[in-house]
Design a protein around this motif. Structure first.
Motif, PDB file in Angstrom:
ATOM      1  N   ASN A   1      33.377  37.523  38.367  1.00 23.35           N
ATOM      2  CA  ASN A   1      33.260  38.610  37.401  1.00 23.35           C
ATOM      3  C   ASN A   1      34.594  38.912  36.721  1.00 23.35           C
ATOM      4  O   ASN A   1      34.711  39.917  36.013  1.00 23.35           O
TER       5      ASN A   1
ATOM      6  N   GLN B   1      24.796  29.941  32.887  1.00 26.70           N
ATOM      7  CA  GLN B   1      24.128  30.032  31.591  1.00 26.70           C
ATOM      8  C   GLN B   1      22.770  30.709  31.720  1.00 26.70           C
ATOM      9  O   GLN B   1      22.400  31.557  30.895  1.00 26.70           O
TER      10      GLN B   1
ATOM     11  N   TYR C   1      21.821  32.811  34.124  1.00 24.21           N
ATOM     12  CA  TYR C   1      22.043  34.217  34.459  1.00 24.21           C
ATOM     13  C   TYR C   1      22.471  35.006  33.229  1.00 24.21           C
ATOM     14  O   TYR C   1      21.923  36.093  32.959  1.00 24.21           O
ATOM     15  N   ASN C   2      23.426  34.479  32.483  1.00 20.44           N
ATOM     16  CA  ASN C   2      23.922  35.185  31.295  1.00 20.44           C
ATOM     17  C   ASN C   2      22.821  35.366  30.249  1.00 20.44           C
ATOM     18  O   ASN C   2      22.770  36.398  29.562  1.00 20.44           O
ATOM     19  N   THR C   3      21.954  34.384  30.120  1.00 20.40           N
ATOM     20  CA  THR C   3      20.837  34.509  29.182  1.00 20.40           C
ATOM     21  C   THR C   3      19.922  35.649  29.592  1.00 20.40           C
ATOM     22  O   THR C   3      19.500  36.459  28.754  1.00 20.40           O
TER      23      THR C   3
ATOM     24  N   VAL D   1      20.720  38.242  31.392  1.00 21.49           N
ATOM     25  CA  VAL D   1      21.445  39.512  31.213  1.00 21.49           C
ATOM     26  C   VAL D   1      21.393  39.974  29.758  1.00 21.49           C
ATOM     27  O   VAL D   1      21.319  41.177  29.483  1.00 21.49           O
ATOM     28  N   ARG D   2      21.380  39.033  28.828  1.00 20.96           N
ATOM     29  CA  ARG D   2      21.413  39.392  27.400  1.00 20.96           C
ATOM     30  C   ARG D   2      20.031  39.632  26.813  1.00 20.96           C
ATOM     31  O   ARG D   2      19.898  40.319  25.793  1.00 20.96           O
TER      32      ARG D   2
ATOM     33  N   ASN E   1      18.098  43.061  29.606  1.00 18.16           N
ATOM     34  CA  ASN E   1      19.444  43.544  29.277  1.00 18.16           C
ATOM     35  C   ASN E   1      19.587  45.036  29.586  1.00 18.16           C
ATOM     36  O   ASN E   1      20.660  45.510  29.951  1.00 18.16           O
TER      37      ASN E   1
ATOM     38  N   ASP F   1      26.890  42.464  34.430  1.00 15.72           N
ATOM     39  CA  ASP F   1      27.401  41.938  33.162  1.00 15.72           C
ATOM     40  C   ASP F   1      27.373  40.413  33.190  1.00 15.72           C
ATOM     41  O   ASP F   1      27.144  39.783  34.234  1.00 15.72           O
ATOM     42  N   THR F   2      27.611  39.795  32.031  1.00 16.63           N
ATOM     43  CA  THR F   2      27.690  38.338  31.969  1.00 16.63           C
ATOM     44  C   THR F   2      28.886  37.859  32.780  1.00 16.63           C
ATOM     45  O   THR F   2      29.856  38.596  32.982  1.00 16.63           O
ATOM     46  N   LYS F   3      28.832  36.606  33.229  1.00 13.80           N
ATOM     47  CA  LYS F   3      29.888  36.034  34.055  1.00 13.80           C
ATOM     48  C   LYS F   3      30.663  34.988  33.252  1.00 13.80           C
ATOM     49  O   LYS F   3      30.088  34.274  32.428  1.00 13.80           O
TER      50      LYS F   3
ATOM     51  N   ASN G   1      32.445  31.474  32.439  1.00  9.87           N
ATOM     52  CA  ASN G   1      32.060  30.110  32.785  1.00  9.87           C
ATOM     53  C   ASN G   1      33.237  29.187  32.545  1.00  9.87           C
ATOM     54  O   ASN G   1      34.255  29.576  31.972  1.00  9.87           O
TER      55      ASN G   1
END
Length: 210
Positions: free
Chosen positions: A95, A159, A161-163, A165-166, A171, A180-182, A184
C-alpha cells in the motif's frame, strides 16, 4: 418474557443474515478475497527473490576461486545484495508506492550485479567448466524464471484488485472501508525481467542436449 427471549436471537440472526447479504452484494467479500490473493502472490515474489539472494554467496565463492582479481564485481554484488536485503518487505509495502519502488529498484540493482558476475565466467574457461558453477548457474536460471512467473502473477492479481476497487458500485464499498488501489511493478521493472542474468551454458549446454 419467554416469547421475547426467543424473538430476540431470531431477530439478531435475521439482521446478521441481511447484513451479510448486503456486504456480499456490494462487493465487500470479493474485495477481501482479492486482497488476500494479492498478499499471497506478493509473498511468492518475495520468496523467489530471497531464493536468488541465498544463491549469491555460493556463486561469488566459486567465481572468486578462478577470478580473484575481479574485486570490483564482487563488491558490486555484495553491495546490491546488502541493499536488497535491508528493505522491509511486509504486506504494508503493498500500500506504499514509494516503498514498492525502492524494493523494485533494489532488486533491479541485484539483477544488474548478477549479470556482471555471470559475465565474468566468459573470461575464465576453467570457471565455465566447473561442475559446481554449472549447477549454480542452473539454479539461478530456474530462480529467475520463477521470479518472472511470480511477478507476472502478482501483476495480474493487482490489476484485478485495482479494477474492482475502481468499478461501480464496489468503488463505494472500497471507499467506505478504506481500500485503495495498490502500486504495481512499473514498465521499467518489467524490462528488468527481460534483461535477467544470462546463464548460457555454452558448449556444456549443447553436450547436455545431445
Amino acid at each position: 418474557m419467554a416469547r421475547q427471549s426467543i424473538i430476540k436471537p431470531v431477530f439478531l440472526s435475521a439482521a446478521l443474515a441481511i447484513s451479510t447479504v448486503g456486504l456480499s452484494g456490494c462487493g465487500y467479500n470479493n474485495l477481501q478475497a482479492q486482497d488476500e490473493q494479492v498478499i499471497a502472490s506478493w509473498s511468492e515474489v518475495v520468496n523467489q527473490y530471497q531464493r536468488r539472494s541465498d544463491l549469491v554467496p555460493n556463486l561469488v565463492e566459486v567465481v572468486q576461486q578462478y577470478a580473484e582479481q575481479e574485486q570490483e564485481v564482487f563488491t558490486q554484488v555484495a553491495a546490491a545484495r546488502s541493499q536488497a536485503g535491508g528493505i522491509t518487505v511486509t504486506p504494508e509495502v503493498l500500500n506504499d508506492p514509494e516503498a514498492m519502488e525502492r524494493y523494485a529498484a533494489a532488486q533491479e540493482q541485484m539483477t544488474g550485479a548478477l549479470s556482471r558476475l555471470m559475465a565474468v565466467s566468459e573470461r575464465y574457461p576453467d570457471l565455465k567448466s566447473d561442475a559446481l558453477f554449472q549447477d549454480l548457474q542452473a539454479q539461478l536460471e530456474g530462480t529467475e524464471n520463477r521470479i518472472a512467473v511470480a511477478r507476472n502473477r502478482y501483476i495480474q492479481e493487482v490489476q484485478g484488485y485495482n479494477t474492482t476497487v475502481r468499478q461501480f458500485p464496489t468503488n463505494i464499498t472500497a471507499t467506505v472501508f478504506g481500500m485503495d488501489t495498490k502500486p504495481n511493478f512499473s514498465v521499467a521493472n518489467e524490462e528488468a525481467i527481460s534483461t535477467a542474468p544470462s546463464v548460457d551454458f555454452g558448449d556444456s549446454a549443447e553436450t547436455t542436449a545431445e
